[in-house]
Design an enzyme around this catalytic site. Structure first.
Site, mmCIF file in Angstrom:
data_model
loop_
_atom_site.group_PDB
_atom_site.id
_atom_site.type_symbol
_atom_site.label_atom_id
_atom_site.label_comp_id
_atom_site.label_asym_id
_atom_site.label_seq_id
_atom_site.Cartn_x
_atom_site.Cartn_y
_atom_site.Cartn_z
ATOM 1 N N LYS A 160 27.263 12.146 59.164
ATOM 2 C CA LYS A 160 26.913 11.356 57.985
ATOM 3 C C LYS A 160 28.158 10.945 57.216
ATOM 4 O O LYS A 160 28.206 9.875 56.645
ATOM 5 C CB LYS A 160 25.983 12.157 57.067
ATOM 6 C CG LYS A 160 25.502 11.367 55.861
ATOM 7 C CD LYS A 160 24.745 10.127 56.271
ATOM 8 C CE LYS A 160 24.305 9.295 55.080
ATOM 9 N NZ LYS A 160 23.774 7.968 55.497
ATOM 10 N N ASN A 182 35.703 23.565 57.818
ATOM 11 C CA ASN A 182 35.470 22.119 57.760
ATOM 12 C C ASN A 182 36.825 21.487 57.534
ATOM 13 O O ASN A 182 37.575 21.923 56.668
ATOM 14 C CB ASN A 182 34.511 21.795 56.606
ATOM 15 C CG ASN A 182 34.196 20.304 56.545
ATOM 16 O OD1 ASN A 182 34.343 19.588 57.526
ATOM 17 N ND2 ASN A 182 33.790 19.832 55.373
ATOM 18 N N GLY A 183 37.173 20.470 58.321
ATOM 19 C CA GLY A 183 38.464 19.807 58.126
ATOM 20 C C GLY A 183 39.311 19.902 59.379
ATOM 21 O O GLY A 183 38.807 20.115 60.474
ATOM 22 N N ARG A 242 25.451 16.504 58.009
ATOM 23 C CA ARG A 242 26.919 16.419 58.024
ATOM 24 C C ARG A 242 27.484 16.515 59.437
ATOM 25 O O ARG A 242 28.629 16.168 59.690
ATOM 26 C CB ARG A 242 27.512 17.538 57.172
ATOM 27 C CG ARG A 242 27.155 17.461 55.710
ATOM 28 C CD ARG A 242 27.498 18.746 54.982
ATOM 29 N NE ARG A 242 28.922 18.941 54.878
ATOM 30 C CZ ARG A 242 29.636 18.653 53.785
ATOM 31 N NH1 ARG A 242 29.028 18.137 52.745
ATOM 32 N NH2 ARG A 242 30.925 18.870 53.736
ATOM 33 N N TRP A 295 30.545 19.016 63.441
ATOM 34 C CA TRP A 295 30.811 17.708 64.034
ATOM 35 C C TRP A 295 32.189 17.851 64.654
ATOM 36 O O TRP A 295 33.188 18.026 63.952
ATOM 37 C CB TRP A 295 30.794 16.599 62.987
ATOM 38 C CG TRP A 295 31.036 15.247 63.585
ATOM 39 C CD1 TRP A 295 30.175 14.507 64.329
ATOM 40 C CD2 TRP A 295 32.253 14.489 63.526
ATOM 41 N NE1 TRP A 295 30.757 13.335 64.708
ATOM 42 C CE2 TRP A 295 32.036 13.290 64.245
ATOM 43 C CE3 TRP A 295 33.486 14.697 62.927
ATOM 44 C CZ2 TRP A 295 33.000 12.310 64.387
ATOM 45 C CZ3 TRP A 295 34.460 13.719 63.070
ATOM 46 C CH2 TRP A 295 34.218 12.544 63.793
ATOM 47 N N HIS A 303 34.981 -20.151 68.743
ATOM 48 C CA HIS A 303 36.399 -19.852 69.019
ATOM 49 C C HIS A 303 36.546 -18.702 70.000
ATOM 50 O O HIS A 303 37.494 -17.916 69.902
ATOM 51 C CB HIS A 303 37.134 -19.554 67.710
ATOM 52 C CG HIS A 303 37.171 -20.708 66.770
ATOM 53 N ND1 HIS A 303 37.939 -21.829 66.988
ATOM 54 C CD2 HIS A 303 36.470 -20.956 65.634
ATOM 55 C CE1 HIS A 303 37.744 -22.703 66.021
ATOM 56 N NE2 HIS A 303 36.859 -22.199 65.173
ATOM 57 N N GLU A 308 24.717 1.840 66.194
ATOM 58 C CA GLU A 308 24.700 3.274 65.894
ATOM 59 C C GLU A 308 23.316 3.877 66.067
ATOM 60 O O GLU A 308 23.191 5.086 66.223
ATOM 61 C CB GLU A 308 25.263 3.565 64.507
ATOM 62 C CG GLU A 308 24.526 2.968 63.342
ATOM 63 C CD GLU A 308 25.161 3.397 62.018
ATOM 64 O OE1 GLU A 308 25.822 4.429 61.942
ATOM 65 O OE2 GLU A 308 24.970 2.669 61.028
ATOM 66 N N CYS A 328 31.685 18.833 58.688
ATOM 67 C CA CYS A 328 30.873 19.987 59.081
ATOM 68 C C CYS A 328 30.227 20.572 57.834
ATOM 69 O O CYS A 328 30.563 20.216 56.721
ATOM 70 C CB CYS A 328 31.758 21.043 59.733
ATOM 71 S SG CYS A 328 32.652 20.435 61.163
ATOM 72 N N GLU A 347 26.913 -5.880 59.409
ATOM 73 C CA GLU A 347 26.095 -4.678 59.144
ATOM 74 C C GLU A 347 24.938 -4.601 60.131
ATOM 75 O O GLU A 347 24.614 -3.521 60.632
ATOM 76 C CB GLU A 347 25.602 -4.703 57.698
ATOM 77 C CG GLU A 347 24.675 -3.570 57.315
ATOM 78 C CD GLU A 347 25.272 -2.183 57.490
ATOM 79 O OE1 GLU A 347 26.493 -2.053 57.703
ATOM 80 O OE2 GLU A 347 24.502 -1.210 57.438
ATOM 81 N N LYS A 375 24.318 -1.430 62.634
ATOM 82 C CA LYS A 375 23.039 -0.684 62.646
ATOM 83 C C LYS A 375 22.484 -0.603 64.058
ATOM 84 O O LYS A 375 22.045 0.450 64.517
ATOM 85 C CB LYS A 375 22.038 -1.385 61.722
ATOM 86 C CG LYS A 375 22.278 -1.083 60.252
ATOM 87 C CD LYS A 375 21.888 0.336 59.930
ATOM 88 C CE LYS A 375 22.686 1.030 58.853
ATOM 89 N NZ LYS A 375 24.094 1.055 58.938
HETATM 90 C C1 AGP Z 1 26.904 3.668 58.420
HETATM 91 O O1 AGP Z 1 25.557 3.584 58.852
HETATM 92 C C2 AGP Z 1 27.619 4.824 59.052
HETATM 93 N N1 AGP Z 1 26.934 6.039 58.775
HETATM 94 C C3 AGP Z 1 29.091 4.847 58.694
HETATM 95 O O2 AGP Z 1 29.663 3.623 59.069
HETATM 96 C C4 AGP Z 1 29.392 5.051 57.188
HETATM 97 O O3 AGP Z 1 29.016 3.919 56.457
HETATM 98 C C5 AGP Z 1 30.909 5.255 57.020
HETATM 99 O O4 AGP Z 1 31.285 6.417 57.733
HETATM 100 C C6 AGP Z 1 31.327 5.393 55.549
HETATM 101 O O5 AGP Z 1 30.710 6.526 54.997
HETATM 102 P P1 AGP Z 1 30.816 6.727 53.393
HETATM 103 O O6 AGP Z 1 30.037 5.593 52.768
HETATM 104 O O7 AGP Z 1 30.221 8.065 53.128
HETATM 105 O O8 AGP Z 1 32.270 6.647 53.022
#
Ligand code: AGP
Length: 625
Positions: free
Chosen positions: A620, A100-101, A27, A74, A521, A505, A2, A498, A502
């Site tokens: 993020k 936050n937390g 965030r 968040w 497999h 998400e 957050c 990756e 992408k």
């Molecule tokens: C990747 O597109 C995502 N936003 C997510 O998987 C991200 O890579 C992951 O949460 C790790 O974040 P960080 O690199 O800030 O540790």
């Protein structure tokens, strides 16, 4: 994760809080709110959904106040609605907090408070803190002492902002294993979870460290430890260029950041490697001020340290984990040291078999991911040498490891990581070359050749980006897919993973990434004419095998797409669609093959009308475990 903000000064608080929240929206964006003191009375204004909803609310209410706190959320506990949005108040409605937390023992505290007559109205863990402070204040009559007493009851990691109508000339902030910064100017003080939110107002920044409380007025800030001791710390002067979060003409931050990749590669490579004839230089002296922070950093591991390493453990999450997988191949190839890559959250509760001869590398663009921080902290506690790779030298990760390699990406605003991924991979190439030179596991000639090819990558990236329109048209052929499979081998297996992440998400289309040899497999059972299979294939040690695996998919009538190099005739005969890249040595190919997949996901998500920069349910950086 957050975002917390605060303001105390002579200007109107609402516009400052809103602007600061906008800088932190990456965030988390489930809901947002502010608490201000207007005409001596506390007022809380909050709204579920995007920050724009709070902005409309503030425009309609037009509050007149010069002190307040704000929050963008968040959700961890309680669905994202108005009721669960922060700030949260105590029973008297005279004190509000933002958080936050996670408060791990909030259920027991909630029960105790309710038994003592408190009425709590949300499903959040946060709310209990406001009521605990209220209880303590009844006893102490002193807000700082009350906050200290309340946090003494909390378990977990958290950052807090507190405002009270009993003390309208003060704000309080609490940091316990998170990050909080206070900005100081002549007429006002600012609070923010991330210094980028205050750099637009002042370049004098004072950071709270672990287990500290700040008492903030418009003219100064006093720091205290949780046991009440005064703490002295001098504010740092940071980069005076106000951080501008701007799309610079691109439709989305994501597209801008994909296009920034050649630039950030030049910046990141150029920071540590000036010329193919030169050694890679990670020395602390090379660490420099970064955006809104003047933190020095570097790698102090010596050749003797490298000689001690008998195993490398890489810990990370999500896209950073995929960068770690690329790093594995590179480090093993150049340094001859076994490398394991672990999903950081999977390290929890396990017997961590590291020794003083292990190098544990944490990869995290934010430097705030709780799973990753926990893993490297545990490894260090068990004697492992540690090193971090991050885009944020002012983050938590910089505090838990003495060795830090910083990517030079600028803030990555879009929730989906792109430019930080390629920059993390670049750091692995640089680290492997640095270690290989020290260990003499590559000849000087090969080292020079590899460095020259690495430095040539940004120009090849530009060639791919110049093909954007073609990639868009080819990508949209598959925008209606409900399932997509990505495959690759060796260094491009992580790229398949990756690419699948992408697409998921950004477009919410289900996608899976597999090692190409693994398709037969089991996963091949999902293939039919409705399923696009994207194969990442480049000339090299695994080319033929990858082609065979693709042909197995073709035999099941899958829609055949490839990321392949220009002029690959075999690929042209095997695949219906080719997202082509310029010829490149397999060893460096991940830095290029990922780009068409980033663009494919972007164009499909945009075509489907998705919220490309702030996908649903995501944040993020995930600062909770
Ligand atoms: C990747 O597109 C995502 N936003 C997510 O998987 C991200 O890579 C992951 O949460 C790790 O974040 P960080 O690199 O800030 O540790």
């Amino acid at each position: 994760m957050c975002g917390i903000v605060g303001y105390l000064g002579s200007s109107q608080a609402a516009p400052v809080l809103l602007s600061s929240l906008r800088a932190l929206e990456y965030r988390g964006y489930d809901s947002a709110g502010v608490a201000i003191i207007e005409n001596g009375r506390l007022a809380v204004l909050k709204a579920a959904g995007k920050l724009a909803n709070l902005e409309s609310l503030l425009e309609s209410k037009n509050p007149q106040a010069t002190v307040g706190i704000g929050h963008t959320r968040w959700a961890t506990h309680g669905v994202p609605n108005d009721q669960n949005a922060h700030p949260h108040m105590d029973c008297s409605g005279t004190l509000a907090i933002v958080h936050n937390g996670i408060i791990e023992n909030y259920q027991a505290l909630r029960q105790e408070l309710m038994e003592n007559g408190h009425t709590l109205s949300s499903d959040t863990d946060t709310e209990v803190v406001a009521h605990l402070i209220e209880d303590e204040f009844r006893t102490t009559g002193d807000l700082l002492a009350a906050i200290r007493g309340a946090v003494g009851r909390l378990k977990g990691a958290y950052a807090l902002g507190v405002v009270s109508q009993q003390l309208p000339e003060k704000l309080y902030a609490v940091n316990h294993h998170y990050s909080l910064a206070v900005g100081l100017s002549d007429q006002a003080s600012y609070l923010a979870s991330d210094s980028v939110a205050v750099c637009q107002y002042t370049n004098r920044i004072l950071r709270l460290e672990q287990s500290e409380i700040a008492e903030i007025t418009a003219s100064d800030v006093k720091l205290y430890s949780f046991d009440g001791q005064a703490v002295s710390r001098t504010p740092v002067m940071v980069d005076s260029n106000p951080f501008v979060i701007d799309k610079q003409g691109y439709k989305h931050f994501l597209l801008k950041e994909i296009h920034e990749q050649p630039l950030i590669m030049r910046q990141t490579l150029g920071k540590y490697l000036k010329h193919p004839e030169k050694p890679v230089d990670f020395s602390a002296a090379n660490g420099s001020g970064h955006h809104c922070d003047d933190t020095s950093y570097g790698v102090s591991l010596t050749a003797d340290d490298f000689k001690k390493i008998d195993r490398i453990l890489i810990v990370a999450c999500g896209t950073a984990y995929h960068a770690g997988l690329v790093g594995k191949y590179i480090l093993e190839e150049l340094c001859g040291i076994p490398v394991e890559v672990e999903i950081a959250s999977e390290m929890r509760g396990r017997k961590l078999l590291v020794t003083g001869n292990t190098l544990t590398i944490a990869v995290s663009q934010s430097g705030e991911t709780a799973d990753t921080l926990a893993a490297i902290t545990e490894a260090a506690a068990r004697g492992s040498m540690t090193l971090g790779i991050t885009n944020r030298p002012d983050s938590h990760l910089a505090l838990v490891t003495p060795n830090l390699i910083v990517t030079e990406c600028g803030i990555e605003v879009s929730v989906a990581a792109t430019k930080t991924f390629v920059a993390q991979c670049a750091c692995f190439y640089l680290l492997a070359l640095h270690m290989a030179d020290a260990l003499k596991t590559v000849t000087p000639e090969r080292s020079r050749d590899l460095k020259a090819k690495l430095l040539a990558v940004p120009a090849l990236m530009e060639q791919i980006l110049a093909r954007e329109d073609t990639i868009r048209l080819k990508s949209l052929r598959h925008a209606e897919a409900h399932d997509m499979v990505f495959v690759g081998r060796g260094l491009n297996y992580p790229i398949a993973l990756e690419g699948a992440l992408k697409l998921k998400e950004l477009s919410y289309i289900h996608a899976s990434g597999y090692a190409a040899g693994e398709l037969k497999h089991g996963p091949i059972a999902v293939l039919d004419h409705l399923v696009p299979v994207i194969t990442v294939i480049v000339p090299g040690a695994v080319y033929e095998k990858t082609l065979s695996n693709a042909q197995e998919a073709r035999a099941r009538n899958a829609q055949m797409i490839a990321v392949a190099v220009d002029g690959d005739e075999q690929a042209r005969k095997t695949f219906d669609t080719i997202l082509s890249i310029p010829p490149v040595e397999e060893f460096f190919s991940p830095l290029l093959t990922v780009i068409p997949l980033q663009l494919l996901s972007y164009f499909i998500a945009d075509y489907l009308g998705k919220d490309v920069d702030q996908p649903r349910n995501l944040a993020k950086s995930v600062t909770v475990e």
